[in-house]
Design an enzyme around this catalytic site. Sequence first.
Site, mmCIF file in Angstrom:
data_model
loop_
_atom_site.group_PDB
_atom_site.id
_atom_site.type_symbol
_atom_site.label_atom_id
_atom_site.label_comp_id
_atom_site.label_asym_id
_atom_site.label_seq_id
_atom_site.Cartn_x
_atom_site.Cartn_y
_atom_site.Cartn_z
ATOM 1 N N LYS A 101 -19.715 3.428 4.058
ATOM 2 C CA LYS A 101 -18.207 3.831 4.370
ATOM 3 C C LYS A 101 -17.582 4.877 3.354
ATOM 4 O O LYS A 101 -16.846 5.676 3.867
ATOM 5 C CB LYS A 101 -17.389 2.439 4.059
ATOM 6 C CG LYS A 101 -16.062 2.506 4.406
ATOM 7 C CD LYS A 101 -15.386 1.273 4.437
ATOM 8 C CE LYS A 101 -13.815 1.026 5.083
ATOM 9 N NZ LYS A 101 -13.123 2.172 4.415
ATOM 10 N N ASP A 108 -9.183 2.334 -6.885
ATOM 11 C CA ASP A 108 -10.649 2.181 -6.340
ATOM 12 C C ASP A 108 -11.742 2.184 -7.449
ATOM 13 O O ASP A 108 -13.009 2.299 -7.130
ATOM 14 C CB ASP A 108 -10.957 3.343 -5.428
ATOM 15 C CG ASP A 108 -10.259 3.043 -4.174
ATOM 16 O OD1 ASP A 108 -9.923 1.767 -3.907
ATOM 17 O OD2 ASP A 108 -9.898 4.124 -3.255
ATOM 18 N N LYS A 148 -7.553 -5.088 0.806
ATOM 19 C CA LYS A 148 -8.514 -3.935 1.042
ATOM 20 C C LYS A 148 -9.455 -4.508 2.178
ATOM 21 O O LYS A 148 -9.128 -5.497 2.742
ATOM 22 C CB LYS A 148 -9.218 -3.627 -0.228
ATOM 23 C CG LYS A 148 -8.325 -2.952 -1.272
ATOM 24 C CD LYS A 148 -7.678 -1.701 -0.605
ATOM 25 C CE LYS A 148 -6.784 -1.128 -2.104
ATOM 26 N NZ LYS A 148 -6.303 0.197 -1.509
ATOM 27 N N GLN A 183 -0.163 3.627 1.216
ATOM 28 C CA GLN A 183 -0.677 4.732 2.529
ATOM 29 C C GLN A 183 0.337 4.630 3.722
ATOM 30 O O GLN A 183 0.509 5.641 4.302
ATOM 31 C CB GLN A 183 -1.956 3.993 3.201
ATOM 32 C CG GLN A 183 -3.073 3.956 2.253
ATOM 33 C CD GLN A 183 -4.397 3.283 2.781
ATOM 34 O OE1 GLN A 183 -4.182 2.553 3.518
ATOM 35 N NE2 GLN A 183 -5.512 3.513 1.902
ATOM 36 N N SER A 213 0.775 -1.152 0.004
ATOM 37 C CA SER A 213 -0.054 0.217 -0.148
ATOM 38 C C SER A 213 0.716 1.313 0.041
ATOM 39 O O SER A 213 1.732 1.268 0.725
ATOM 40 C CB SER A 213 -0.887 -0.040 1.199
ATOM 41 O OG SER A 213 -1.758 1.148 1.220
ATOM 42 N N ASN A 269 -2.847 -5.351 -5.383
ATOM 43 C CA ASN A 269 -3.118 -4.708 -4.090
ATOM 44 C C ASN A 269 -4.647 -4.925 -3.721
ATOM 45 O O ASN A 269 -5.057 -4.535 -2.648
ATOM 46 C CB ASN A 269 -2.512 -3.276 -3.774
ATOM 47 C CG ASN A 269 -3.273 -2.618 -5.173
ATOM 48 O OD1 ASN A 269 -3.647 -2.956 -6.104
ATOM 49 N ND2 ASN A 269 -3.072 -1.283 -5.210
#
EC number: 2.5.1.19
Length: 430
Positions: A410, A309, A336, A166, A164, A332
């Site tokens: 979400k 996404d 999730k 992130q 990731s 990836n």
Amino acid sequence: MDIIVKPTPELKGEFGALSSKNYTTRYLLVAALAEGTSTIYYPAHSEDSDAMRRCIADLGAVLEEDDEKIVIKGFGRHPRDVKELNVGNAGAVLRFLMAVTALCPDVTFINKYPDSLGKRPHSDLIEALESMGVGIEHQDGRLPITIRGGAPKGGKIKVSGSVSSQYLSALLFLTPLLEEDSEIEVLGDLKSKVVVGQTLEVLEQAGIVIHASQDYMKFTVPGRQSYQAQSYTVQGDYPGSAAILAAAAVTKSNVKVHRLMENSKQGERAIVDVLQMMDVPLSHKDGIVHVLGNGRLRPIEFDGDAATDAVLAMVAAAVFADGTSRFYNVENLRYKECDRITDYLNELRKAGANVEETQSEIIVHGRPNGLEGGATINAHYDHRVIMALTVVGLRCEQPLLIKDAHHVAKSYPQFFDHIAALGGNVEWVK
């Protein structure tokens, strides 16, 4: 709650895109890290962005919000000493705040979603933070996670980007506040590079200086910086809009979605290009995507890494293409809210789709005449899976029942309201 998606031959209407979740969470964080008062116009409201609101308030930010904007008085480099934080099911919020709470003495991130976020790995970020002198207690890299920080050190930092981006973004938020200058080196392949670009864009707007290599594999971050209080305007959200645009593409449609900037740095903007590649009649001008769908689509091959996404929505459209489509470089997706390859394709098969997978690919053998449907679908508590399966349900001969569809909140609480407003035949059931 569950939802029934019934065959819907035609969609028609227009509305403004939801505000971007990714930009909202980043603007909320940089506003909290500023010493002073910032204003964010048109912030997104979703479970993820609300989790960031809740956590920065717990850490000492003061928030006031009306229908147009949120005003935030930040805590700067001195977050409040709190014992627990609840990020809900928001992975990005967790990872960003794992870095920021390294400025706190002792914070535990609790596990409210053991079957979703509780299963996701964070070891790469943990290792990077530990190398900076942060003590961390964890469960094999998973929640609950306790950060024992207070005095993280800059310097030479290495972080893996193979799972990731992130983790890297989290370090980019933290390191400008440290006493030392930092050099961040990304190990392995960096996933979702385009999202790192969004982080850098927001940091620059907040007055932070970061020097990035062209390939985003090395970063030089001067220390002793301060976040500046600013005003921000959140742009429309491409990841959520991808499912709406895919739904318009697979039906007979006349649909307009406003507030989608042509020059956006959101990687999911590629949904527009992909649908054009699939010969979907559409235009994109003055921030408006106008789809005049006829339900006929050609197959494509697409590198999904830059548009993570939106890939599930693209796959949903490809289910009805006249030929075989391939989405590659998407491993990836497995890390999730659920395994968005195996879990998603298993549910597509229940509806009658002909799909295959490899470790990093999704292969779709299109069925242009539609699917049988008539199945009960487990969406694995995943908002992107829920939206993509809804697209598929519109072109099934028999209804699909999607379990626990309320988890769409979400990222996109109004998704089914918008589908219904366009003429989509959807019905909530308890």
